[in-house]
Design a protein around this motif. Structure first.
Motif, PDB file in Angstrom:
ATOM      1  N   THR A 161       0.817  -1.207   0.000  1.00  0.00           N
ATOM      2  CA  THR A 161       0.000   0.000   0.000  1.00  0.00           C
ATOM      3  C   THR A 161       0.855   1.263   0.000  1.00  0.00           C
ATOM      4  N   THR A 162       1.941   1.249   0.751  1.00  0.00           N
ATOM      5  CA  THR A 162       2.807   2.431   0.796  1.00  0.00           C
ATOM      6  C   THR A 162       3.510   2.642  -0.533  1.00  0.00           C
ATOM      7  N   GLU A 163       4.001   1.571  -1.142  1.00  0.00           N
ATOM      8  CA  GLU A 163       4.636   1.681  -2.459  1.00  0.00           C
ATOM      9  C   GLU A 163       3.650   2.214  -3.482  1.00  0.00           C
ATOM     10  N   PHE A 164       2.418   1.747  -3.410  1.00  0.00           N
ATOM     11  CA  PHE A 164       1.391   2.196  -4.344  1.00  0.00           C
ATOM     12  C   PHE A 164       1.118   3.692  -4.174  1.00  0.00           C
ATOM     13  N   LYS A 165       1.018   4.142  -2.920  1.00  0.00           N
ATOM     14  CA  LYS A 165       0.753   5.561  -2.672  1.00  0.00           C
ATOM     15  C   LYS A 165       1.916   6.426  -3.144  1.00  0.00           C
ATOM     16  N   LEU A 166       3.145   5.977  -2.923  1.00  0.00           N
ATOM     17  CA  LEU A 166       4.309   6.739  -3.372  1.00  0.00           C
ATOM     18  C   LEU A 166       4.350   6.829  -4.898  1.00  0.00           C
ATOM     19  N   LEU A 167       4.126   5.693  -5.562  1.00  0.00           N
ATOM     20  CA  LEU A 167       4.147   5.696  -7.024  1.00  0.00           C
ATOM     21  C   LEU A 167       3.021   6.567  -7.579  1.00  0.00           C
ATOM     22  N   THR A 168       1.835   6.467  -6.987  1.00  0.00           N
ATOM     23  CA  THR A 168       0.704   7.281  -7.433  1.00  0.00           C
ATOM     24  C   THR A 168       1.027   8.765  -7.317  1.00  0.00           C
ATOM     25  N   TYR A 169       1.650   9.147  -6.221  1.00  0.00           N
ATOM     26  CA  TYR A 169       1.999  10.558  -6.017  1.00  0.00           C
ATOM     27  C   TYR A 169       2.992  11.033  -7.076  1.00  0.00           C
ATOM     28  N   LEU A 170       3.994  10.214  -7.357  1.00  0.00           N
ATOM     29  CA  LEU A 170       5.002  10.597  -8.361  1.00  0.00           C
ATOM     30  C   LEU A 170       4.407  10.645  -9.764  1.00  0.00           C
ATOM     31  N   VAL A 171       3.509   9.709 -10.073  1.00  0.00           N
ATOM     32  CA  VAL A 171       2.872   9.702 -11.391  1.00  0.00           C
ATOM     33  C   VAL A 171       1.959  10.924 -11.538  1.00  0.00           C
ATOM     34  N   ARG A 172       1.355  11.332 -10.454  1.00  0.00           N
ATOM     35  CA  ARG A 172       0.472  12.504 -10.485  1.00  0.00           C
ATOM     36  C   ARG A 172       1.259  13.784 -10.809  1.00  0.00           C
ATOM     37  N   TYR A 173       2.528  13.825 -10.351  1.00  0.00           N
ATOM     38  CA  TYR A 173       3.397  14.987 -10.599  1.00  0.00           C
ATOM     39  C   TYR A 173       4.707  14.496 -11.226  1.00  0.00           C
ATOM     40  N   PRO A 174       4.671  14.032 -12.465  1.00  0.00           N
ATOM     41  CA  PRO A 174       5.800  13.299 -13.057  1.00  0.00           C
ATOM     42  C   PRO A 174       7.088  14.100 -13.221  1.00  0.00           C
ATOM     43  N   ARG A 175       7.007  15.414 -13.365  1.00  0.00           N
ATOM     44  CA  ARG A 175       8.223  16.215 -13.568  1.00  0.00           C
ATOM     45  C   ARG A 175       8.738  16.845 -12.273  1.00  0.00           C
ATOM     46  N   LYS A 176       7.967  16.754 -11.240  1.00  0.00           N
ATOM     47  CA  LYS A 176       8.306  17.409  -9.982  1.00  0.00           C
ATOM     48  C   LYS A 176       9.305  16.592  -9.173  1.00  0.00           C
ATOM     49  N   VAL A 177      10.305  17.272  -8.585  1.00  0.00           N
ATOM     50  CA  VAL A 177      11.209  16.630  -7.640  1.00  0.00           C
ATOM     51  C   VAL A 177      10.575  16.766  -6.260  1.00  0.00           C
ATOM     52  N   CYS A 178      10.215  15.648  -5.651  1.00  0.00           N
ATOM     53  CA  CYS A 178       9.521  15.646  -4.362  1.00  0.00           C
ATOM     54  C   CYS A 178      10.510  15.351  -3.240  1.00  0.00           C
ATOM     55  N   SER A 179      10.541  16.186  -2.248  1.00  0.00           N
ATOM     56  CA  SER A 179      11.428  15.969  -1.110  1.00  0.00           C
ATOM     57  C   SER A 179      10.922  14.789  -0.285  1.00  0.00           C
ATOM     58  N   ARG A 180      11.797  14.237   0.529  1.00  0.00           N
ATOM     59  CA  ARG A 180      11.404  13.131   1.402  1.00  0.00           C
ATOM     60  C   ARG A 180      10.328  13.583   2.381  1.00  0.00           C
ATOM     61  N   GLU A 181      10.471  14.799   2.883  1.00  0.00           N
ATOM     62  CA  GLU A 181       9.473  15.326   3.821  1.00  0.00           C
ATOM     63  C   GLU A 181       8.099  15.425   3.164  1.00  0.00           C
ATOM     64  N   GLU A 182       8.060  15.885   1.922  1.00  0.00           N
ATOM     65  CA  GLU A 182       6.795  15.989   1.199  1.00  0.00           C
ATOM     66  C   GLU A 182       6.169  14.613   1.004  1.00  0.00           C
ATOM     67  N   LEU A 183       6.986  13.634   0.644  1.00  0.00           N
ATOM     68  CA  LEU A 183       6.476  12.284   0.424  1.00  0.00           C
ATOM     69  C   LEU A 183       5.991  11.657   1.729  1.00  0.00           C
ATOM     70  N   LEU A 184       6.710  11.914   2.822  1.00  0.00           N
ATOM     71  CA  LEU A 184       6.271  11.423   4.129  1.00  0.00           C
ATOM     72  C   LEU A 184       4.907  11.997   4.484  1.00  0.00           C
ATOM     73  N   ASN A 185       4.752  13.300   4.311  1.00  0.00           N
ATOM     74  CA  ASN A 185       3.497  13.962   4.675  1.00  0.00           C
ATOM     75  C   ASN A 185       2.342  13.519   3.790  1.00  0.00           C
ATOM     76  N   ALA A 186       2.631  13.278   2.512  1.00  0.00           N
ATOM     77  CA  ALA A 186       1.568  12.924   1.565  1.00  0.00           C
ATOM     78  C   ALA A 186       1.179  11.454   1.631  1.00  0.00           C
ATOM     79  N   CYS A 187       2.162  10.585   1.870  1.00  0.00           N
ATOM     80  CA  CYS A 187       1.923   9.145   1.734  1.00  0.00           C
ATOM     81  C   CYS A 187       2.022   8.352   3.035  1.00  0.00           C
ATOM     82  N   LEU A 188       2.710   8.864   4.042  1.00  0.00           N
ATOM     83  CA  LEU A 188       2.842   8.169   5.315  1.00  0.00           C
ATOM     84  C   LEU A 188       2.598   9.140   6.467  1.00  0.00           C
TER      85      LEU A 188
END
Length: 234
Positions: A163-190
């Motif tokens: 589930t966590t891998e799916f949420k991370l991949l979904t977030y990156l696919v939603r913003y394919p050109r954006k560089v996402c910080s670890r903090e942003e990914l933590l807040n959005a997906c975990l």
């Protein structure tokens, strides 16, 4: 919590299992118990629980082995339960595909709260219902169906993600050109999980390996000192 939510408790100590099941049932969930690793794998196949509480120290087949088997055949959320309070053990669980990690001795109410938190972030929300697939030239994500398609040439493969891998991949696919910080990914997906930056690194490493097995290399892309972006197929 939905009264049909089923939690599989994998614990060989009767007292601990009884406490966990009592608190979960008091919170409106149904429970099922396995005393051994092989039994847990069988019950998961038969009953398709919504989440598994998995003790590490089990007779014959330990929790690490059970988790490895589960991740080869299922995306069911898993919370590891252990007396081992070391970062290396937490990271091992995350690398193998666990969604959270609880240390013994624990407060049963906290365990219930963690179960509810993992279920919230792994179950589709009302707003997600009916959402359109997210597409790139090589990945299609179906948010409602918890399903991913990887297209390599004429071949289409659907990797089994946690589930966590799916949420991370979904977030990156939603913003394919954006560089996402670890903090942003933590807040959005975990948002309710471990807040270590290494948590994201562990999940990303596991995700990248699964995509490589599907024939997709270089995704997600690690940007040194900044974070991650979807990247380009190599």
């Amino acid at each position: 919590m939905n009264k049909n939510t089923l939690i599989l408790v994998v614990e060989d100590e009767d007292e601990i299992a009884d406490i966990l099941m009592s608190y979960l049932e008091r919170s409106g969930m149904k429970t099922l118990r396995a005393r051994q690793g092989e039994q847990a794998i069988t019950l998961n196949r038969l009953h398709k629980p919504d989440l598994i509480l998995l003790d590490i120290h089990l007779p014959v087949c330990d929790g690490w082995s059970v988790l490895t088997t589960l991740r080869h055949e299922s995306s069911v959320p898993v919370i590891m339960v252990s007396a081992l309070d070391q970062d290396v053990d937490k990271l091992m669980g995350l690398r193998l595909g666990a969604d959270d990690y609880v240390i013994k001795p624990f407060n049963p109410s906290e365990v219930v709260a963690r179960v509810e938190a993992v279920l919230r972030r792994t179950k589709p929300t009302v707003q997600q219902t009916g959402s359109m697939p997210l597409r790139t030239p090589f990945i299609t994500v179906y948010p409602d169906d918890f399903y991913v398609e990887v297209t390599v040439g004429e071949e289409v493969i659907s990797p089994v993600l946690t589930t966590t891998e799916f949420k991370l991949l979904t977030y990156l696919v939603r913003y394919p050109r954006k560089v996402c910080s670890r903090e942003e990914l933590l807040n959005a997906c975990l948002p309710e999980g471990d807040t270590l930056d290494r948590t994201v690194d562990s999940h990303m490493s596991k995700l990248r390996k699964k995509l490589e097995l599907a024939g997709l290399y270089g995704v997600p892309e690690s940007i040194r000192g900044m974070g991650y972006r979807l990247g380009e197929k190599k």
